[in-house]
Scaffold this motif. Structure first.
Motif, PDB file in Angstrom:
ATOM      1  N   GLY B 117       0.730  -1.171  -0.146  1.00 56.24           N
ATOM      2  CA  GLY B 117      -0.030  -0.051  -0.159  1.00 56.24           C
ATOM      3  C   GLY B 117       0.789   1.398  -0.037  1.00 56.24           C
ATOM      4  O   GLY B 117       0.657   2.126  -0.620  1.00 56.24           O
ATOM      5  N   LEU B 118       2.079   1.243   0.812  1.00 56.65           N
ATOM      6  CA  LEU B 118       2.748   2.505   0.807  1.00 56.65           C
ATOM      7  C   LEU B 118       3.511   2.569  -0.711  1.00 56.65           C
ATOM      8  O   LEU B 118       3.679   3.787  -1.135  1.00 56.65           O
ATOM      9  CB  LEU B 118       3.860   2.188   1.743  1.00 56.65           C
ATOM     10  CG  LEU B 118       3.434   2.224   3.445  1.00 56.65           C
ATOM     11  CD1 LEU B 118       4.500   1.640   4.290  1.00 56.65           C
ATOM     12  CD2 LEU B 118       2.898   3.602   3.755  1.00 56.65           C
ATOM     13  N   TYR B 119       3.921   1.548  -1.139  1.00 57.17           N
ATOM     14  CA  TYR B 119       4.626   1.573  -2.529  1.00 57.17           C
ATOM     15  C   TYR B 119       3.605   2.162  -3.594  1.00 57.17           C
ATOM     16  O   TYR B 119       3.831   2.907  -4.365  1.00 57.17           O
ATOM     17  CB  TYR B 119       4.913   0.247  -2.883  1.00 57.17           C
ATOM     18  CG  TYR B 119       6.023   0.417  -3.857  1.00 57.17           C
ATOM     19  CD1 TYR B 119       6.929   1.091  -4.247  1.00 57.17           C
ATOM     20  CD2 TYR B 119       5.883  -0.320  -5.271  1.00 57.17           C
ATOM     21  CE1 TYR B 119       7.948   1.219  -5.203  1.00 57.17           C
ATOM     22  CE2 TYR B 119       6.588  -0.458  -6.487  1.00 57.17           C
ATOM     23  CZ  TYR B 119       7.748   0.513  -6.273  1.00 57.17           C
ATOM     24  OH  TYR B 119       8.797   0.529  -7.433  1.00 57.17           O
ATOM     25  N   LYS B 120       2.356   1.646  -3.535  1.00 58.98           N
ATOM     26  CA  LYS B 120       1.241   2.133  -4.365  1.00 58.98           C
ATOM     27  C   LYS B 120       0.980   3.675  -4.181  1.00 58.98           C
ATOM     28  O   LYS B 120       0.808   4.323  -4.918  1.00 58.98           O
ATOM     29  CB  LYS B 120      -0.154   1.371  -4.269  1.00 58.98           C
ATOM     30  CG  LYS B 120      -1.069   1.844  -5.336  1.00 58.98           C
ATOM     31  CD  LYS B 120      -2.440   1.125  -5.036  1.00 58.98           C
ATOM     32  CE  LYS B 120      -3.479   1.399  -6.071  1.00 58.98           C
ATOM     33  NZ  LYS B 120      -4.621   0.787  -6.157  1.00 58.98           N
ATOM     34  N   ALA B 121       1.324   4.169  -2.671  1.00 59.38           N
ATOM     35  CA  ALA B 121       0.989   5.550  -2.546  1.00 59.38           C
ATOM     36  C   ALA B 121       2.233   6.339  -3.039  1.00 59.38           C
ATOM     37  O   ALA B 121       2.231   7.560  -2.640  1.00 59.38           O
ATOM     38  CB  ALA B 121       0.716   5.612  -1.003  1.00 59.38           C
TER      39      ALA B 121
END
Lengths: 283, 283
Positions: B117-121
């Motif tokens: 999720g952090l990478y997507k963000a």
């Protein structure tokens, strides 16, 4: 062979069926319908063995296509679950003919991978319900009798009690549905009541699978989720401190999906039949 | 506190960390860096207990936000895996600040839900690698020493050997990646070399998870898959007759994803560090 005999082909796209179980189903069917028993054709592929599977991918795919595309058969009955249907779906679906499209399909558990893909492909006569292997459960004749009543007579009392012609329904094993999210097999379940059941998965796995199902954007358009039986649930380490229904309510609440109560389905002899979409009795 | 001391916050968004393991990590760090040990701040939340989790969802989310958004900390180190990060992701991600965006994040296993999720963000400093709880493994000091070398010194020899500045990489536990497919946490891994590892899952489960990962349309754009260690693999019933590498090659072949060999990652003390995206040493 009279035209009024229902002709059912049995095939095993996942795990192997014990021949003794096929024999027991044949005997039960003859006893149930002495005047006009359904023709039950167990593909020899059901009894093959290749590691986890009832024959290798080629053997299972060929047998599935032979049954599905057979003009003479009215229904395809999944022999049992286990694991393996997902390996066949992508190659099978493009090879199915109009004869396959006219058939009734009945199965559950791992068969959900193919039921999903068939539903996505627009097949109209799919249902989640008992399979021949269920005769191996204590009292399993009741489950097989229910499946035959559905396949032979379209018996309304074989259906899950909340199923009605006004509702679109679908049913899946929780783990199977979670593993087809985001794949080409995921059907559009918008406005469907989706009944979910599980067997022998720890609570943290049920929770994780429901995270995935209820987090998927398309799944947030379902009309609601009903929870079937999830037993037996192996002990969670440490204790999860929440029941499967609490977990289902939690994820429905988080995702804005209505939780609609319990469904009368599960990996057991009481497993009722749930049509995909709007079920119409065969005219 | 000198400005040159690296300040690391430890938080447990999934399962609970034993306090003795935190103490062992603190002692190891002091011994490794006698002149200028890193500041290790274990959030008290790491030691909470609520069923399966290190405190309930609110406690874990609050602690994660407190550490991630703390201007004084350079890194957020996931205390351990287990299960539970997916429950927090949707609520956490919108509340992260620029201070969170500047941090380095290190963890693996269940932490993969949040790393994804952090990478997507768009977070730029994420890595898959050892966690404090690994000190509990026999020889676990080596894993924690490697993690600290990465967090404190950005040590290049802590990285998986095939990582290079020219490649985009990512790494995941197979089950975790499969369960985030189709959710808002799924990052765009197009053109990435994706390293996958597993622990304690039966072969049929590994096969099923790889079906999902390699069947997802977006995942078919990865540059390739490398397979980390999957041991121990519980006995399959019946024997699966294929190794994890045969299964990985099978699904890569089916999906047109290049299979690029083994990766030096796994649930063990040899678990090397894999950055998400193009890793750049901190200037």
């Amino acid at each position: 062979m009279g035209q009024d005999r229902v002709r059912i082909g049995v095939v095993a796209p996942a795990s192997r069926l014990e021949p003794a179980l096929a024999e027991a189903v044949l005997q039960l069917a003859e006893g149930l319908y002495p005047a006009c028993p359904p023709e039950l054709h167990f593909s020899p592929q059901c009894f093959l063995s290749s590691g986890h599977f009832a024959g290798d991918d080629d053997a299972r795919a060929s047998a599935f296509l032979a049954v599905a595309n057979d003009e003479r058969l009215d229904a395809l009955w999944f022999a049992r679950g286990g694991y393996g249907s997902c390996r066949l779906a992508e190659r099978l679906l493009p090879q199915l003919t109009d004869a396959a499209r006219r058939k009734t399909y009945l199965g559950y558990s791992d068969a959900g991978f193919l039921l999903a893909g068939l539903y996505k492909a627009g097949f109209g006569r799919l249902a989640h319900g008992p399979m021949p292997a269920d005769i191996g459960r204590p009292g399993g004749e009741a489950a097989v009798k229910r499946a035959l009543a559905f396949l032979v007579d379209g018996a309304a009392d074989a259906l899950e009690a909340t199923v009605s012609p006004e509702k679109s329904t679908a049913a899946f094993n929780i783990t199977v549905l979670s593993h087809l999210i985001g794949t080409p097999l995921q059907p559009d379940l918008t406005s469907h009541i989706v009944m979910l059941e599980e067997v022998a998965e720890a609570m943290y796995r049920i929770d994780r699978a429901l995270f995935q199902i209820t987090s998927n954007a398309a799944m947030r358009g379902v009309a609601g989720i009903m929870l079937g039986r999830c037993s037996p649930i192996p002990a969670n380490q440490p204790d999860f401190q929440k029941t499967e229904e609490e977990v289902a309510r939690y994820w429905c609440g988080r995702s804005g999906i209505p939780y609609l109560g319990r469904a009368d389905i599960g990996h057991d002899v009481d497993n009722k039949i749930v049509p995909f979409g709007h079920w119409r009795a065969r005219g």
